[in-house]
Write a protein that holds these residues in place. Structure first.
Motif, PDB file in Angstrom:
ATOM      1  N   GLU A  17       0.827  -1.211   0.000  1.00  0.00           N
ATOM      2  CA  GLU A  17       0.000   0.000   0.000  1.00  0.00           C
ATOM      3  C   GLU A  17       0.859   1.258   0.000  1.00  0.00           C
ATOM      4  OE1 GLU A  17      -2.646  -0.333   3.320  1.00  0.00           O
ATOM      5  OE2 GLU A  17      -3.617  -2.128   2.481  1.00  0.00           O
ATOM      6  N   ARG A  18       2.023   1.191   0.603  1.00  0.00           N
ATOM      7  CA  ARG A  18       2.923   2.339   0.717  1.00  0.00           C
ATOM      8  C   ARG A  18       3.617   2.670  -0.598  1.00  0.00           C
ATOM      9  NH1 ARG A  18       8.014   3.842   2.109  1.00  0.00           N
ATOM     10  NH2 ARG A  18       8.924   1.781   2.163  1.00  0.00           N
ATOM     11  N   GLN A  19       3.962   1.627  -1.364  1.00  0.00           N
ATOM     12  CA  GLN A  19       4.699   1.833  -2.611  1.00  0.00           C
ATOM     13  C   GLN A  19       4.522   0.617  -3.513  1.00  0.00           C
ATOM     14  OE1 GLN A  19       8.829   2.159  -1.646  1.00  0.00           O
ATOM     15  NE2 GLN A  19       8.958   0.126  -0.776  1.00  0.00           N
ATOM     16  N   PRO A  20       4.747   0.776  -4.816  1.00  0.00           N
ATOM     17  CA  PRO A  20       4.670  -0.392  -5.714  1.00  0.00           C
ATOM     18  C   PRO A  20       5.667  -1.456  -5.257  1.00  0.00           C
ATOM     19  CG  PRO A  20       4.806   1.638  -6.965  1.00  0.00           C
ATOM     20  CD  PRO A  20       5.066   2.000  -5.529  1.00  0.00           C
ATOM     21  N   THR A  21       5.175  -2.674  -5.103  1.00  0.00           N
ATOM     22  CA  THR A  21       5.993  -3.738  -4.520  1.00  0.00           C
ATOM     23  C   THR A  21       5.681  -5.075  -5.173  1.00  0.00           C
ATOM     24  OG1 THR A  21       5.844  -2.568  -2.405  1.00  0.00           O
ATOM     25  CG2 THR A  21       6.602  -4.837  -2.326  1.00  0.00           C
ATOM     26  N   VAL A  22       6.714  -5.840  -5.454  1.00  0.00           N
ATOM     27  CA  VAL A  22       6.569  -7.216  -5.929  1.00  0.00           C
ATOM     28  C   VAL A  22       7.160  -8.113  -4.853  1.00  0.00           C
ATOM     29  CG1 VAL A  22       7.289  -8.913  -7.650  1.00  0.00           C
ATOM     30  CG2 VAL A  22       6.736  -6.589  -8.357  1.00  0.00           C
ATOM     31  N   TRP A  23       6.347  -9.034  -4.340  1.00  0.00           N
ATOM     32  CA  TRP A  23       6.826  -9.955  -3.317  1.00  0.00           C
ATOM     33  C   TRP A  23       7.052 -11.336  -3.921  1.00  0.00           C
ATOM     34  CZ3 TRP A  23       8.740  -7.929   0.770  1.00  0.00           C
ATOM     35  CH2 TRP A  23       8.227  -6.740   1.277  1.00  0.00           C
ATOM     36  N   LEU A  24       8.268 -11.837  -3.767  1.00  0.00           N
ATOM     37  CA  LEU A  24       8.657 -13.175  -4.214  1.00  0.00           C
ATOM     38  C   LEU A  24       9.195 -13.922  -2.998  1.00  0.00           C
ATOM     39  CD1 LEU A  24      10.693 -11.971  -7.311  1.00  0.00           C
ATOM     40  CD2 LEU A  24       8.356 -12.841  -7.321  1.00  0.00           C
ATOM     41  N   ASP A  25       9.022 -15.229  -2.975  1.00  0.00           N
ATOM     42  CA  ASP A  25       9.546 -16.012  -1.866  1.00  0.00           C
ATOM     43  C   ASP A  25      10.590 -16.985  -2.392  1.00  0.00           C
ATOM     44  OD1 ASP A  25       8.978 -16.787   1.142  1.00  0.00           O
ATOM     45  OD2 ASP A  25       9.360 -18.629   0.008  1.00  0.00           O
ATOM     46  N   ALA A  26      11.669 -17.155  -1.635  1.00  0.00           N
ATOM     47  CA  ALA A  26      12.798 -17.975  -2.072  1.00  0.00           C
ATOM     48  C   ALA A  26      12.657 -19.452  -1.726  1.00  0.00           C
ATOM     49  CB  ALA A  26      14.092 -17.438  -1.469  1.00  0.00           C
ATOM     50  N   GLY A  27      11.560 -19.863  -1.110  1.00  0.00           N
ATOM     51  CA  GLY A  27      11.359 -21.284  -0.864  1.00  0.00           C
ATOM     52  C   GLY A  27      11.255 -21.658   0.595  1.00  0.00           C
ATOM     53  N   ASP A  28      10.885 -22.913   0.823  1.00  0.00           N
ATOM     54  CA  ASP A  28      10.649 -23.440   2.164  1.00  0.00           C
ATOM     55  C   ASP A  28       9.568 -22.625   2.875  1.00  0.00           C
ATOM     56  OD1 ASP A  28      12.494 -25.418   1.698  1.00  0.00           O
ATOM     57  OD2 ASP A  28      14.119 -24.420   2.764  1.00  0.00           O
ATOM     58  N   LEU A  29       8.498 -22.377   2.155  1.00  0.00           N
ATOM     59  CA  LEU A  29       7.385 -21.567   2.656  1.00  0.00           C
ATOM     60  C   LEU A  29       6.732 -22.130   3.907  1.00  0.00           C
ATOM     61  CD1 LEU A  29       5.439 -20.759  -0.630  1.00  0.00           C
ATOM     62  CD2 LEU A  29       6.240 -19.096   1.023  1.00  0.00           C
ATOM     63  N   THR A  30       6.678 -23.423   4.022  1.00  0.00           N
ATOM     64  CA  THR A  30       5.884 -24.042   5.088  1.00  0.00           C
ATOM     65  C   THR A  30       6.737 -24.733   6.144  1.00  0.00           C
ATOM     66  OG1 THR A  30       5.636 -26.065   3.815  1.00  0.00           O
ATOM     67  CG2 THR A  30       3.934 -24.392   3.548  1.00  0.00           C
ATOM     68  N   VAL A  31       7.993 -24.356   6.228  1.00  0.00           N
ATOM     69  CA  VAL A  31       8.891 -24.976   7.202  1.00  0.00           C
ATOM     70  C   VAL A  31       9.020 -24.040   8.400  1.00  0.00           C
ATOM     71  CG1 VAL A  31      11.242 -25.772   7.623  1.00  0.00           C
ATOM     72  CG2 VAL A  31      10.168 -26.156   5.415  1.00  0.00           C
ATOM     73  N   GLY A  32       9.015 -24.595   9.565  1.00  0.00           N
ATOM     74  CA  GLY A  32       9.183 -23.781  10.762  1.00  0.00           C
ATOM     75  C   GLY A  32       8.579 -24.464  11.963  1.00  0.00           C
ATOM     76  N   PRO A  33       8.626 -23.789  13.082  1.00  0.00           N
ATOM     77  CA  PRO A  33       8.137 -24.405  14.306  1.00  0.00           C
ATOM     78  C   PRO A  33       6.662 -24.760  14.241  1.00  0.00           C
ATOM     79  CG  PRO A  33       8.985 -22.180  14.724  1.00  0.00           C
ATOM     80  CD  PRO A  33       9.188 -22.483  13.291  1.00  0.00           C
ATOM     81  N   GLY A  34       5.851 -23.944  13.574  1.00  0.00           N
ATOM     82  CA  GLY A  34       4.420 -24.239  13.464  1.00  0.00           C
ATOM     83  C   GLY A  34       4.182 -25.580  12.815  1.00  0.00           C
ATOM     84  N   ALA A  35       4.854 -25.822  11.708  1.00  0.00           N
ATOM     85  CA  ALA A  35       4.701 -27.088  10.990  1.00  0.00           C
ATOM     86  C   ALA A  35       5.183 -28.251  11.855  1.00  0.00           C
ATOM     87  CB  ALA A  35       5.466 -27.054   9.669  1.00  0.00           C
ATOM     88  N   LEU A  37       5.317 -28.377  15.219  1.00  0.00           N
ATOM     89  CA  LEU A  37       4.438 -28.582  16.371  1.00  0.00           C
ATOM     90  C   LEU A  37       3.078 -29.137  15.973  1.00  0.00           C
ATOM     91  CD1 LEU A  37       5.223 -25.317  18.357  1.00  0.00           C
ATOM     92  CD2 LEU A  37       5.887 -27.641  18.977  1.00  0.00           C
ATOM     93  N   LEU A  38       2.532 -28.636  14.864  1.00  0.00           N
ATOM     94  CA  LEU A  38       1.208 -29.065  14.434  1.00  0.00           C
ATOM     95  C   LEU A  38       1.230 -30.368  13.648  1.00  0.00           C
ATOM     96  CD1 LEU A  38      -0.200 -25.615  13.248  1.00  0.00           C
ATOM     97  CD2 LEU A  38      -0.679 -26.808  15.406  1.00  0.00           C
ATOM     98  N   GLY A  39       2.397 -30.695  13.108  1.00  0.00           N
ATOM     99  CA  GLY A  39       2.510 -31.906  12.307  1.00  0.00           C
ATOM    100  C   GLY A  39       1.892 -31.777  10.926  1.00  0.00           C
TER     101      GLY A  39
END
Length: 111
Positions: A17-35, A37-39
């Motif tokens: 909203e503040r400025q034109p922005t393109v968001w890209l993710d470099a991978g491992d989107l779903t890895v972390g403590p949440g995954a 702990l929740l299994g």
């Protein structure tokens, strides 16, 4: 502000909203403590992120190619993989501010 999926989403939307922005993710989107702990992988939460595209990281393949491609079909943005035959596109053409942006991922030789 960004320590949770909701916090990350809020931060990305605020910046967009503040400025034109393109968001890209470099991978491992779903890895972390949440995954861990929740299994289970938080694909639904990830689908809410305002990303243009994401690369499939090596840990995104932990449950196998079939599970990954099924999850990728539910995402509103492309999940990319250029170095393995995973049934995912290697790149996508996206126009941003009248300029073509071609994200691809990951680089050859990297899982």
């Amino acid at each position: 502000m960004s320590g949770t999926g909701t916090g990350v989403e809020r931060m990305l939307r605020s910046e967009r909203e503040r400025q034109p922005t393109v968001w890209l993710d470099a991978g491992d989107l779903t890895v972390g403590p949440g995954a861990q702990l929740l299994g289970e992988r938080p694909w639904q939460e990830v689908a809410g992120l305002p990303l243009v595209a994401a690369a499939a990281g090596n840990h995104d393949f932990d449950e196998g190619v079939t599970a990954l491609t099924e999850a990728a079909r539910r995402l509103p943005f492309p999940l990319l993989c250029a170095n393995a035959d995973a049934g995912l596109p290697g790149h996508v053409l996206y126009t941003f501010a009248d300029l073509p942006v071609v994200p691809f991922g990951p680089a050859p030789g990297r899982p």
